[in-house]
Design a protein around this motif. Structure first.
Motif, PDB file in Angstrom:
ATOM      1  N   ASP A  45       0.815  -1.216   0.000  1.00  0.00           N
ATOM      2  CA  ASP A  45       0.000   0.000   0.000  1.00  0.00           C
ATOM      3  C   ASP A  45       0.849   1.266   0.000  1.00  0.00           C
ATOM      4  O   ASP A  45       0.405   2.311  -0.461  1.00  0.00           O
ATOM      5  CB  ASP A  45      -0.900   0.051   1.241  1.00  0.00           C
ATOM      6  CG  ASP A  45      -2.148  -0.798   1.100  1.00  0.00           C
ATOM      7  OD1 ASP A  45      -2.387  -1.321  -0.004  1.00  0.00           O
ATOM      8  OD2 ASP A  45      -2.872  -0.929   2.096  1.00  0.00           O
ATOM      9  N   ALA A  46       2.048   1.178   0.536  1.00  0.00           N
ATOM     10  CA  ALA A  46       2.879   2.372   0.701  1.00  0.00           C
ATOM     11  C   ALA A  46       3.233   2.997  -0.644  1.00  0.00           C
ATOM     12  O   ALA A  46       3.584   2.299  -1.592  1.00  0.00           O
ATOM     13  CB  ALA A  46       4.159   2.019   1.454  1.00  0.00           C
ATOM     14  N   GLU A  47       3.120   4.324  -0.697  1.00  0.00           N
ATOM     15  CA  GLU A  47       3.539   5.047  -1.898  1.00  0.00           C
ATOM     16  C   GLU A  47       5.040   4.900  -2.085  1.00  0.00           C
ATOM     17  O   GLU A  47       5.523   4.755  -3.195  1.00  0.00           O
ATOM     18  CB  GLU A  47       3.158   6.519  -1.787  1.00  0.00           C
ATOM     19  CG  GLU A  47       1.663   6.747  -1.828  1.00  0.00           C
ATOM     20  CD  GLU A  47       1.281   8.192  -1.571  1.00  0.00           C
ATOM     21  OE1 GLU A  47       2.153   9.017  -1.217  1.00  0.00           O
ATOM     22  OE2 GLU A  47       0.093   8.495  -1.717  1.00  0.00           O
ATOM     23  N   HIS A  48       5.767   4.963  -0.981  1.00  0.00           N
ATOM     24  CA  HIS A  48       7.199   4.682  -0.979  1.00  0.00           C
ATOM     25  C   HIS A  48       7.650   4.443   0.462  1.00  0.00           C
ATOM     26  O   HIS A  48       6.919   4.719   1.408  1.00  0.00           O
ATOM     27  CB  HIS A  48       8.017   5.777  -1.673  1.00  0.00           C
ATOM     28  CG  HIS A  48       7.944   7.123  -1.026  1.00  0.00           C
ATOM     29  ND1 HIS A  48       6.860   7.951  -1.124  1.00  0.00           N
ATOM     30  CD2 HIS A  48       8.839   7.790  -0.261  1.00  0.00           C
ATOM     31  CE1 HIS A  48       7.086   9.069  -0.458  1.00  0.00           C
ATOM     32  NE2 HIS A  48       8.273   8.999   0.081  1.00  0.00           N
ATOM     33  N   ILE A  49       8.852   3.900   0.590  1.00  0.00           N
ATOM     34  CA  ILE A  49       9.411   3.556   1.899  1.00  0.00           C
ATOM     35  C   ILE A  49      10.754   4.261   2.024  1.00  0.00           C
ATOM     36  O   ILE A  49      11.565   4.227   1.098  1.00  0.00           O
ATOM     37  CB  ILE A  49       9.603   2.031   2.035  1.00  0.00           C
ATOM     38  CG1 ILE A  49       8.264   1.310   1.864  1.00  0.00           C
ATOM     39  CG2 ILE A  49      10.241   1.685   3.379  1.00  0.00           C
ATOM     40  CD1 ILE A  49       8.395  -0.199   1.710  1.00  0.00           C
ATOM     41  N   THR A  50      10.965   4.917   3.171  1.00  0.00           N
ATOM     42  CA  THR A  50      12.256   5.552   3.421  1.00  0.00           C
ATOM     43  C   THR A  50      12.822   5.033   4.737  1.00  0.00           C
ATOM     44  O   THR A  50      12.080   4.532   5.588  1.00  0.00           O
ATOM     45  CB  THR A  50      12.132   7.090   3.503  1.00  0.00           C
ATOM     46  OG1 THR A  50      11.212   7.432   4.538  1.00  0.00           O
ATOM     47  CG2 THR A  50      11.665   7.680   2.181  1.00  0.00           C
ATOM     48  N   PHE A  87       6.752   4.085   6.185  1.00  0.00           N
ATOM     49  CA  PHE A  87       5.902   3.626   5.093  1.00  0.00           C
ATOM     50  C   PHE A  87       4.964   4.789   4.789  1.00  0.00           C
ATOM     51  O   PHE A  87       4.054   5.081   5.562  1.00  0.00           O
ATOM     52  CB  PHE A  87       5.128   2.376   5.507  1.00  0.00           C
ATOM     53  CG  PHE A  87       6.034   1.209   5.804  1.00  0.00           C
ATOM     54  CD1 PHE A  87       6.335   0.284   4.817  1.00  0.00           C
ATOM     55  CD2 PHE A  87       6.604   1.053   7.061  1.00  0.00           C
ATOM     56  CE1 PHE A  87       7.185  -0.785   5.083  1.00  0.00           C
ATOM     57  CE2 PHE A  87       7.453  -0.005   7.337  1.00  0.00           C
ATOM     58  CZ  PHE A  87       7.744  -0.924   6.346  1.00  0.00           C
ATOM     59  N   HIS A  88       5.220   5.469   3.678  1.00  0.00           N
ATOM     60  CA  HIS A  88       4.496   6.689   3.324  1.00  0.00           C
ATOM     61  C   HIS A  88       3.202   6.364   2.576  1.00  0.00           C
ATOM     62  O   HIS A  88       3.197   5.526   1.677  1.00  0.00           O
ATOM     63  CB  HIS A  88       5.363   7.578   2.425  1.00  0.00           C
ATOM     64  CG  HIS A  88       6.622   8.035   3.075  1.00  0.00           C
ATOM     65  ND1 HIS A  88       6.696   9.187   3.814  1.00  0.00           N
ATOM     66  CD2 HIS A  88       7.865   7.487   3.109  1.00  0.00           C
ATOM     67  CE1 HIS A  88       7.931   9.339   4.260  1.00  0.00           C
ATOM     68  NE2 HIS A  88       8.659   8.317   3.849  1.00  0.00           N
ATOM     69  N   GLY A  89       2.132   7.062   2.955  1.00  0.00           N
ATOM     70  CA  GLY A  89       0.882   6.976   2.216  1.00  0.00           C
ATOM     71  C   GLY A  89       0.176   5.643   2.319  1.00  0.00           C
ATOM     72  O   GLY A  89      -0.149   5.034   1.308  1.00  0.00           O
ATOM     73  N   VAL A  90      -0.072   5.197   3.535  1.00  0.00           N
ATOM     74  CA  VAL A  90      -0.779   3.927   3.729  1.00  0.00           C
ATOM     75  C   VAL A  90      -2.119   4.178   4.415  1.00  0.00           C
ATOM     76  O   VAL A  90      -2.312   5.195   5.077  1.00  0.00           O
ATOM     77  CB  VAL A  90       0.061   2.928   4.559  1.00  0.00           C
ATOM     78  CG1 VAL A  90       1.334   2.563   3.827  1.00  0.00           C
ATOM     79  CG2 VAL A  90       0.375   3.468   5.932  1.00  0.00           C
ATOM     80  N   TYR A 114     -10.523   3.684   8.682  1.00  0.00           N
ATOM     81  CA  TYR A 114      -9.164   3.837   8.180  1.00  0.00           C
ATOM     82  C   TYR A 114      -8.831   5.299   7.929  1.00  0.00           C
ATOM     83  O   TYR A 114      -9.698   6.091   7.569  1.00  0.00           O
ATOM     84  CB  TYR A 114      -8.968   3.042   6.883  1.00  0.00           C
ATOM     85  CG  TYR A 114      -8.946   1.555   7.135  1.00  0.00           C
ATOM     86  CD1 TYR A 114      -7.752   0.907   7.419  1.00  0.00           C
ATOM     87  CD2 TYR A 114     -10.114   0.819   7.125  1.00  0.00           C
ATOM     88  CE1 TYR A 114      -7.731  -0.452   7.676  1.00  0.00           C
ATOM     89  CE2 TYR A 114     -10.104  -0.543   7.380  1.00  0.00           C
ATOM     90  CZ  TYR A 114      -8.905  -1.170   7.654  1.00  0.00           C
ATOM     91  OH  TYR A 114      -8.885  -2.507   7.916  1.00  0.00           O
ATOM     92  N   VAL A 115      -7.578   5.641   8.137  1.00  0.00           N
ATOM     93  CA  VAL A 115      -7.077   6.975   7.832  1.00  0.00           C
ATOM     94  C   VAL A 115      -5.873   6.825   6.911  1.00  0.00           C
ATOM     95  O   VAL A 115      -5.244   5.770   6.850  1.00  0.00           O
ATOM     96  CB  VAL A 115      -6.679   7.766   9.102  1.00  0.00           C
ATOM     97  CG1 VAL A 115      -7.889   8.043   9.961  1.00  0.00           C
ATOM     98  CG2 VAL A 115      -5.609   7.048   9.885  1.00  0.00           C
ATOM     99  N   PHE A 116      -5.560   7.884   6.204  1.00  0.00           N
ATOM    100  CA  PHE A 116      -4.427   7.906   5.292  1.00  0.00           C
ATOM    101  C   PHE A 116      -3.261   8.569   6.007  1.00  0.00           C
ATOM    102  O   PHE A 116      -3.426   9.620   6.622  1.00  0.00           O
ATOM    103  CB  PHE A 116      -4.805   8.704   4.038  1.00  0.00           C
ATOM    104  CG  PHE A 116      -3.772   8.685   2.963  1.00  0.00           C
ATOM    105  CD1 PHE A 116      -3.639   7.582   2.136  1.00  0.00           C
ATOM    106  CD2 PHE A 116      -2.927   9.762   2.777  1.00  0.00           C
ATOM    107  CE1 PHE A 116      -2.694   7.559   1.126  1.00  0.00           C
ATOM    108  CE2 PHE A 116      -1.975   9.752   1.773  1.00  0.00           C
ATOM    109  CZ  PHE A 116      -1.863   8.648   0.944  1.00  0.00           C
ATOM    110  N   GLY A 117      -2.097   7.957   5.985  1.00  0.00           N
ATOM    111  CA  GLY A 117      -0.966   8.569   6.665  1.00  0.00           C
ATOM    112  C   GLY A 117       0.317   7.795   6.481  1.00  0.00           C
ATOM    113  O   GLY A 117       0.449   6.977   5.569  1.00  0.00           O
TER     114      GLY A 117
END
Length: 140
Positions: A45-50, A87-90, A114-117
């Protein structure tokens, strides 16, 4: 980094730059964090991972107070070398499917649970041990 600091400002978490090479690699930290958050569900689901290597101190009662001692341990969370894997944007579960009133009766929720975060896993950069985690909402 400033955006990240602004999101965690109210958490009592203090970050400081850290030089050197951690024992746990960035790729290993991400793999451990993926497992911690439930494997592929969150990671997909993550837009990207840092992953950020930093020194972390956790003051849950606020600056100037005692740092957090991890529950069930004697580990004090002050100037700990860590990886913070984000985990960005999950879509994260905000709360359960119902609330409970003062009498203990369940009240079904009418809102999306659910929330987006972003969700974060904090790992010891020397051992790979998962120390704590935190999440915050972001604009969707």
């Amino acid at each position: 980094m400033e955006y990240f600091r602004s999101k965690i400002a109210d958490f009592g978490i203090e970050l400081k730059p850290l030089d050197g090479v951690p024992s746990v690699t960035k790729d290993t930290a991400i793999a451990i964090a993926r497992h911690e958050v439930g494997g592929d569900r969150i990671a997909k689901d993550a837009e990207h991972i840092t992953a950020m290597y930093t020194s972390l101190s956790d003051y849950p009662a606020g600056p100037g107070e005692s740092p957090l001692t991890l529950p069930g341990t004697t580990r004090i969370m002050k100037d700990v070398p860590v990886w913070i894997v984000t985990f960005h944007g999950v879509h994260m579960l905000h709360s359960g499917s119902c609330m409970i009133d003062a009498s203990g009766k369940q009240i079904p929720s009418t809102r999306d649970p659910y929330v987006f975060g972003d969700t974060n896993v904090v790992l010891d950069a020397e051992t790979g041990e998962v120390l704590e985690g935190f999440s915050y909402n972001t604009p969707s």
